[in-house]
Design a protein around this motif. Structure first.
Motif, short mmCIF file in Angstrom:
data_model
loop_
_atom_site.label_atom_id
_atom_site.label_comp_id
_atom_site.label_asym_id
_atom_site.label_seq_id
_atom_site.Cartn_x
_atom_site.Cartn_y
_atom_site.Cartn_z
N VAL A 227 -7.46 3.82 1.10
CA VAL A 227 -8.45 2.75 1.11
C VAL A 227 -9.82 3.38 1.03
CG1 VAL A 227 -9.46 0.84 2.39
CG2 VAL A 227 -6.99 1.21 2.45
N ASP A 228 -10.54 3.05 -0.03
CA ASP A 228 -11.87 3.62 -0.22
C ASP A 228 -12.87 2.79 0.57
OD1 ASP A 228 -14.15 4.81 -1.05
OD2 ASP A 228 -14.04 4.20 -3.14
N ASN A 229 -13.31 3.34 1.68
CA ASN A 229 -14.25 2.61 2.53
C ASN A 229 -15.71 2.84 2.17
OD1 ASN A 229 -12.32 1.37 4.25
ND2 ASN A 229 -11.97 3.36 5.21
N THR B 289 -9.22 -7.94 9.61
CA THR B 289 -9.56 -7.35 10.92
C THR B 289 -8.41 -6.49 11.45
OG1 THR B 289 -10.95 -9.26 11.43
CG2 THR B 289 -10.26 -7.90 13.28
N LEU B 290 -7.19 -7.03 11.39
CA LEU B 290 -6.03 -6.29 11.89
C LEU B 290 -5.75 -5.05 11.04
CD1 LEU B 290 -3.63 -9.28 12.67
CD2 LEU B 290 -4.88 -7.89 14.31
N ARG B 291 -5.98 -5.16 9.72
CA ARG B 291 -5.76 -4.00 8.85
C ARG B 291 -6.73 -2.88 9.20
NH1 ARG B 291 -8.17 -4.26 3.02
NH2 ARG B 291 -9.95 -4.25 4.45
N ASP B 292 -7.99 -3.24 9.44
CA ASP B 292 -8.98 -2.21 9.80
C ASP B 292 -8.58 -1.51 11.10
OD1 ASP B 292 -10.39 -2.83 7.55
OD2 ASP B 292 -11.89 -4.08 8.57
N GLU B 293 -8.06 -2.30 12.05
CA GLU B 293 -7.59 -1.69 13.30
C GLU B 293 -6.42 -0.75 13.04
OE1 GLU B 293 -6.65 -4.91 15.89
OE2 GLU B 293 -8.73 -5.58 16.11
N ARG B 294 -5.49 -1.19 12.16
CA ARG B 294 -4.33 -0.34 11.83
C ARG B 294 -4.77 0.96 11.16
NH1 ARG B 294 -1.74 0.40 7.16
NH2 ARG B 294 -2.54 -1.48 6.16
N LEU B 295 -5.71 0.83 10.22
CA LEU B 295 -6.17 2.02 9.51
C LEU B 295 -6.87 3.00 10.46
CD1 LEU B 295 -7.53 0.45 6.20
CD2 LEU B 295 -5.44 1.77 6.52
N GLU B 296 -7.60 2.45 11.43
CA GLU B 296 -8.26 3.30 12.41
C GLU B 296 -7.22 4.05 13.26
OE1 GLU B 296 -11.16 5.37 14.06
OE2 GLU B 296 -11.47 3.91 12.44
N SER C 181 0.84 -1.20 0.00
CA SER C 181 0.00 0.00 0.00
C SER C 181 0.87 1.24 0.00
CB SER C 181 -0.93 0.00 1.22
OG SER C 181 -1.73 1.16 1.25
N LEU C 182 0.63 2.13 -0.94
CA LEU C 182 1.36 3.40 -1.03
C LEU C 182 2.88 3.19 -1.04
CD1 LEU C 182 -0.70 5.67 1.40
CD2 LEU C 182 -0.68 5.74 -1.10
N GLY C 183 3.31 2.14 -1.74
CA GLY C 183 4.74 1.91 -1.88
C GLY C 183 5.39 1.21 -0.71
N ARG C 184 4.63 1.00 0.38
CA ARG C 184 5.17 0.33 1.56
C ARG C 184 4.52 -1.05 1.70
NH1 ARG C 184 3.80 5.42 3.66
NH2 ARG C 184 2.03 4.54 4.78
N ILE C 185 5.05 -1.84 2.63
CA ILE C 185 4.41 -3.12 2.92
C ILE C 185 4.04 -3.19 4.40
CG2 ILE C 185 5.61 -4.38 1.10
CD1 ILE C 185 7.22 -5.74 3.43
N TYR C 186 2.99 -3.96 4.67
CA TYR C 186 2.58 -4.25 6.04
C TYR C 186 2.51 -5.77 6.15
CZ TYR C 186 1.33 0.67 6.06
OH TYR C 186 1.38 2.04 5.97
N ASP C 187 3.31 -6.32 7.07
CA ASP C 187 3.49 -7.77 7.16
C ASP C 187 2.69 -8.32 8.35
OD1 ASP C 187 4.42 -10.34 7.02
OD2 ASP C 187 6.53 -9.79 6.86
N TYR C 188 1.71 -9.17 8.05
CA TYR C 188 0.86 -9.75 9.09
C TYR C 188 1.10 -11.26 9.14
CZ TYR C 188 -1.80 -5.37 8.61
OH TYR C 188 -2.17 -4.06 8.55
N LYS C 189 1.37 -11.82 10.31
CA LYS C 189 1.63 -13.26 10.46
C LYS C 189 0.31 -14.02 10.66
CE LYS C 189 6.16 -12.65 10.44
NZ LYS C 189 6.25 -11.21 10.21
N VAL C 190 -0.67 -13.73 9.82
CA VAL C 190 -1.99 -14.36 9.93
C VAL C 190 -2.54 -14.58 8.52
CG1 VAL C 190 -2.56 -13.37 12.18
CG2 VAL C 190 -3.12 -12.09 10.11
N ASN C 191 -3.64 -15.37 8.41
CA ASN C 191 -4.26 -15.57 7.10
C ASN C 191 -5.09 -14.34 6.72
OD1 ASN C 191 -6.63 -15.73 8.56
ND2 ASN C 191 -7.10 -17.84 8.00
#
Length: 644
Positions: free
Chosen positions: A308-310, A250-257, A234-244
């Motif tokens: 992210v267009d919500n 769910t975790l992304r929504d929390e991060r965006l908030e 996203s936006l040239g960066r990466i976000y690494d989540y150790k989950v499916n």
């Protein structure tokens, strides 16, 4: 295993990736996600070595093998299906050639006591041992299992590949990759041309037999079942989540908030600072404070909010004109191509308002029956369409019927009526035709883009029977959700031909299964159908096993003596102990590998050749232990079957 360090990619001065760093570990199952254009396919190409980054590098041991399946590829049409699959084992053929050459040379020599003769014997022995180690005796069985798992029939094996469609040839390429068992599999939309059963087979293969996997897919159920790690671009960066994927959402929504709150707090701080500077800029008594605030502003690391267009685009079909009570009724409908029977005696009744799915392996007749309903091809039996049925039909070839000389916007503007005309730009954006893309001429669009445009056009036409043949192949997850909701809200009748379980789930209430020249009705949703299929398959296997057993021997002969049963019990306990010991060794080896990968993730470790050698040896040991574990479990199952 593979480390990506400081990866930067720019196109025309605009950064796609900006200083990205992460590691792909052994046995990783990674879903690469992000909106269209984020760079997912570019990332796969860079890891595969097919594209160079602007800056940064990809570090990997020299002997590591990488298999890459792109979305589009050229195919070799000079071989049969089996011959093409066999190219995955060229290394075996080279060793076999060496064995034949050494054997022939030995047969010609008579200097039995010479050192050269003994060296030849040693070389031949080593070559034969190598053949045994690399599985030269069972690769044909592996080829057959893999091709059949991906939907081919035995009679297809010796057919030329040029007789198959692009989708089936893509399956051949996938089979070759899986058979090679590379250290890292890079898969770009692997399920686009697979049916539900083949997707489930691929899920099982990737989960149990593959090494590291990095995949891009818009099939939610598939990536949920295969992956355990999600990397978002996203936006040239990466976000690494150790989950499916599901947990990632769910975790992304929390991060965006959190990101949004941080952004709002920072904007408030910036506004207050700028207000202070503006108010006291020209007051000598405040000059020091003003300069201090100006420097503070310059040093602030600005928080960016990911794009992210919500907003949810509430896309709706026009109201369906009322049709008769039964839009589609078939009685003993059949279809033959020469001596080949596609299906026969098909009796189905679809009521007004029904939403049904046509599922089954490719080639079993799903699209053929759709063409019969559309009166595109002749058939036997009776097929009746209800009163006032107006069909809206989407298939991949619908894209070819669009006018290539007009723009994307005009294509939709020409069919839109009423209030929907004010939302054309929003609709086009939701289907990935935002901005300048809406002004492109249709003739310059790719096949996938044309398919999406044909889908939008269909959405705006007043019909009461929607027939959608693989509608999700070129849609991302958000767009699929928009389409799914629109179909759920549609007050007409729907027939969907699809392999996308997540898309069908909650959408259809009846499933028609196409198999063995028959069409079988299953009430309920797609997951209920799949559950029933598992039970049906097990019963079928049990029935076959019972039949074979009865054929071979009488029930009285099959009863084991007391001594024989005790002997089997002893063998079972022995194998169970071996399994327990092997599992302990596997666990210990995995811990060692994990510790080693931590070291390799450091700059010092990444340049240490000895660590890579240790890593390779441990991986080889783990592979051998895993094979032994599988063999022991198969042995245990056979013993338990004998005992029971």
């Amino acid at each position: 295993m593979i480390s990506i360090e400081g990866l930067t990619v720019e196109f025309g001065g605009n950064p796609l990736f900006d200083d990205i760093t992460y590691i792909i570990n052994r046995k990783d199952r990674i879903a690469l996600v992000g909106k269209n254009g984020a760079g997912k396919s570019t990332m796969l190409k860079i890891i595969a070595g097919l594209q160079l980054p602007t800056q940064g590098k990809v570090n990997a041991p020299k002997d590591i093998t990488i298999g890459y399946l792109p979305q589009q590829m050229t195919h070799d049409d000079t071989k049969t299906v089996r011959e093409e699959a066999e190219t995955a084992f060229n290394h075996i053929f080279k060793v076999e050639e060496k064995v034949n050459r050494l054997t022939a040379e030995l047969g010609e020599r008579t200097d039995y006591e010479s050192q050269e003769y003994h060296d030849l014997i040693d070389a031949l022995t080593n070559a034969n041992e190598e053949l045994s180690m690399i599985g030269a005796n069972n690769f044909q069985g592996e080829i057959e299992k893999t091709l059949m798992g991906l939907g081919f029939k035995r009679e297809d094996f010796d057919r030329p590949t040029k007789e198959f469609s692009g989708g089936w040839r893509m399956r051949i390429e996938l089979a070759k990759l899986l058979l090679q068992r590379p250290d890292v599999l890079l898969l770009d939309e692997p399920t686009n041309h697979l049916d539900i059963e083949s997707i489930q087979w691929l899920e099982n293969f990737l989960s149990t037999r593959a090494n590291a996997v990095v995949l891009v897919s818009h099939d939610r159920a598939f990536i949920d079942n295969v992956t355990m790690r999600t990397i978002e671009i996203s936006l040239g960066r990466i976000y690494d989540y150790k989950v499916n994927y599901s947990k990632y959402v769910t975790l992304r929504d929390e991060r965006l908030e959190q990101q949004k709150r941080a952004y709002e707090n920072q904007q408030k701080q910036i506004a207050e600072t700028e207000d202070f500077i503006e108010r006291f800029r020209y007051k000598a008594t405040k000059s020091v404070q003003v300069q201090s605030r100006i420097k503070q502003l310059e040093k602030i690391d600005r928080v960016e909010v990911d794009e992210v267009d919500n907003s949810r685009l509430n896309l709706k079909f026009p109201p369906a004109p009322r049709s008769g009570d039964y839009p589609v009724i078939t009685e003993a409908v059949g279809k033959n191509y020469g001596e080949h029977t596609v299906f026969k005696n098909v009796d189905i009744t679809i009521k007004r308002g029904d939403k049904v799915a046509f599922v089954g392996k490719n080639g079993e007749g799903k699209s053929t029956l759709v063409k019969c309903i559309m009166s595109e091809i002749p058939y036997s039996g009776n097929l009746k369409l209800g009163h006032n049925v107006k069909i809206g039909y989407f298939a991949q070839n619908q894209a070819q019927l669009l006018d290539g000389e007009i723009t994307v916007f005009d294509t939709i503007d020409n069919v839109a009526v009423g209030d929907i005309r004010t939302k054309i730009r929003d609709i086009l954006g939701a289907f990935m035709f935002g901005g300048e893309a809406s002004d492109k001429k249709v003739k310059v669009l790719s096949g996938g883009e044309r398919s999406r445009l044909a889908m939008i056009k269909l959405l705006l036409e007043p019909v009461n029977l929607l027939i959608l043949d693989e509608p999700t192949n070129h849609l991302d997850m958000k767009t699929k959700d928009i389409l799914k909701q629109a179909i759920k809200d549609f007050d007409g009748t729907v027939i969907v031909v699809s392999h996308d379980r997540e898309f069908l789930d909650g959408l259809v209430t009846k499933v028609y299964e196409f198999s063995n020249q028959k069409v079988t009705e299953h009430l309920g949703g797609v997951y209920e159908f799949l559950e029933k299929k598992k039970i049906a398959s097990l019963k079928e296997i049990e029935m076959k096993a019972a039949f074979v057993k009865t054929e071979k021997q009488d029930i009285s002969e099959s009863k084991l003596s007391y001594e024989a049963r005790r002997e089997i019990q002893r063998d079972i306990r022995k194998v169970e102990k071996q399994i327990e010991e092997t599992e302990k060794k596997i666990s210990d080896t995995e811990v060692k590998i994990s510790d080693l990968e931590v070291k390799l993730s450091t700059p010092e470790g990444a340049s240490n050749v000895a660590l890579y050698e240790d890593h390779k040896k441990l991986n080889t040991l783990l592979s051998e232990l895993s094979d032994k574990w599988m063999e022991l479990n198969m042995q245990l199952e056979e013993l338990k079957e004998k005992f029971n």
